[in-house]
Design a protein around this motif. Sequence first.
Motif, short mmCIF file in Angstrom:
data_model
loop_
_atom_site.label_atom_id
_atom_site.label_comp_id
_atom_site.label_asym_id
_atom_site.label_seq_id
_atom_site.Cartn_x
_atom_site.Cartn_y
_atom_site.Cartn_z
N VAL A 65 15.32 76.41 25.78
CA VAL A 65 14.36 76.63 24.37
C VAL A 65 15.08 78.07 23.72
CG1 VAL A 65 12.07 77.48 23.52
CG2 VAL A 65 12.25 75.95 25.54
N TYR A 66 15.39 78.06 22.55
CA TYR A 66 16.02 78.79 22.00
C TYR A 66 15.22 79.57 20.93
CZ TYR A 66 20.26 76.35 23.26
OH TYR A 66 21.39 75.77 23.93
N ASP A 67 15.73 80.83 20.38
CA ASP A 67 14.81 81.78 19.41
C ASP A 67 15.53 81.57 18.22
OD1 ASP A 67 17.04 83.35 19.65
OD2 ASP A 67 16.07 84.99 20.54
N ASN A 68 15.03 82.35 17.17
CA ASN A 68 15.45 82.26 15.95
C ASN A 68 16.86 82.67 15.62
OD1 ASN A 68 13.30 81.12 14.51
ND2 ASN A 68 12.66 83.31 14.49
N THR A 69 17.52 83.53 16.69
CA THR A 69 18.83 84.02 16.66
C THR A 69 19.80 83.23 17.39
OG1 THR A 69 18.39 85.60 18.57
CG2 THR A 69 18.42 86.47 16.14
N GLY A 70 19.26 82.19 18.03
CA GLY A 70 20.24 81.19 18.82
C GLY A 70 20.32 81.60 20.34
N ASN A 71 19.61 82.48 20.85
CA ASN A 71 19.67 83.03 22.00
C ASN A 71 18.63 81.97 22.89
OD1 ASN A 71 21.39 85.04 21.87
ND2 ASN A 71 19.75 86.36 20.97
N VAL A 72 19.25 81.57 24.28
CA VAL A 72 18.20 80.89 25.03
C VAL A 72 17.17 81.94 25.82
CG1 VAL A 72 18.02 79.56 27.21
CG2 VAL A 72 20.07 79.06 25.85
N ILE A 73 15.63 81.55 25.60
CA ILE A 73 14.72 82.27 25.72
C ILE A 73 13.90 81.69 27.17
CG2 ILE A 73 14.31 83.58 23.85
CD1 ILE A 73 12.14 81.79 23.15
N GLU A 74 14.16 80.38 27.27
CA GLU A 74 13.65 79.50 28.41
C GLU A 74 14.31 78.43 28.75
OE1 GLU A 74 9.53 78.24 27.91
OE2 GLU A 74 9.18 79.67 26.51
N THR A 75 14.44 78.26 30.14
CA THR A 75 14.84 77.05 30.62
C THR A 75 14.19 76.43 31.43
OG1 THR A 75 17.26 78.01 30.54
CG2 THR A 75 17.17 76.44 31.97
N HIS A 76 13.96 75.20 31.17
CA HIS A 76 13.12 74.10 32.16
C HIS A 76 13.97 73.20 33.02
CE1 HIS A 76 9.28 75.78 30.45
NE2 HIS A 76 10.19 75.68 29.27
N GLU A 77 13.99 72.99 34.08
CA GLU A 77 14.80 71.93 34.81
C GLU A 77 13.70 71.05 35.40
OE1 GLU A 77 18.32 71.62 38.09
OE2 GLU A 77 17.67 73.70 37.53
N HIS A 78 13.77 69.80 35.15
CA HIS A 78 12.99 68.79 35.50
C HIS A 78 13.95 67.56 36.52
CE1 HIS A 78 9.75 65.93 35.25
NE2 HIS A 78 10.75 64.95 35.02
N ALA A 79 13.37 67.66 37.57
CA ALA A 79 13.90 66.57 38.56
C ALA A 79 13.42 65.45 38.43
CB ALA A 79 13.80 67.12 40.09
N ASP A 80 14.13 64.36 38.82
CA ASP A 80 13.56 62.98 38.50
C ASP A 80 12.37 62.75 39.74
OD1 ASP A 80 15.61 63.15 40.39
OD2 ASP A 80 16.15 61.02 40.28
N ASP A 81 11.36 62.59 39.06
CA ASP A 81 10.07 62.25 40.08
C ASP A 81 9.51 60.92 40.11
OD1 ASP A 81 8.75 62.64 37.88
OD2 ASP A 81 7.72 64.58 38.58
N PHE A 82 10.08 60.11 39.46
CA PHE A 82 9.54 58.73 39.23
C PHE A 82 9.76 57.88 40.50
CE2 PHE A 82 9.57 54.22 37.79
CZ PHE A 82 8.57 54.28 36.92
N ARG A 83 8.74 57.30 41.22
CA ARG A 83 8.91 56.54 42.02
C ARG A 83 8.22 55.11 42.10
NH1 ARG A 83 8.18 61.68 43.48
NH2 ARG A 83 9.37 62.78 45.02
N GLU A 84 9.01 54.12 42.87
CA GLU A 84 8.29 53.00 42.74
C GLU A 84 7.29 52.68 43.74
OE1 GLU A 84 9.34 50.15 41.12
OE2 GLU A 84 10.89 51.17 40.13
N PRO A 85 6.10 51.95 42.98
CA PRO A 85 4.88 51.88 44.03
C PRO A 85 5.03 51.26 45.51
CG PRO A 85 4.91 50.54 41.94
CD PRO A 85 6.05 51.33 42.14
#
Length: 75
Positions: free
Chosen positions: A55-75
């Motif tokens: 997530v960037y602000d108006n000046t182009g600096n990163v203000i947030e980072t989210h990391e999402h691991a694959d959590d999709f599982r077959e039933p």
Amino acid sequence: MHLYEVRPRKDHRGVDLISGALPFGRLWYGGAEAVANAVGYAQFYSRSHHALIHVYDNTGNVIETHEHADDFREP
């Protein structure tokens, strides 16, 4: 790995969710929860892949980072 960028729009009317993983390349989000909605969509769209969301602000600096691991599982 899917890479996403959430950047403020130049017209100050919300944010753009940008990624090569999206079918149309860019999505627009507006309103009070624009950033949260964009991050939520990126996490949902990448449920079977590892994702990195910046997530960037108006000046182009990163203000947030989210990391999402694959959590999709077959039933």
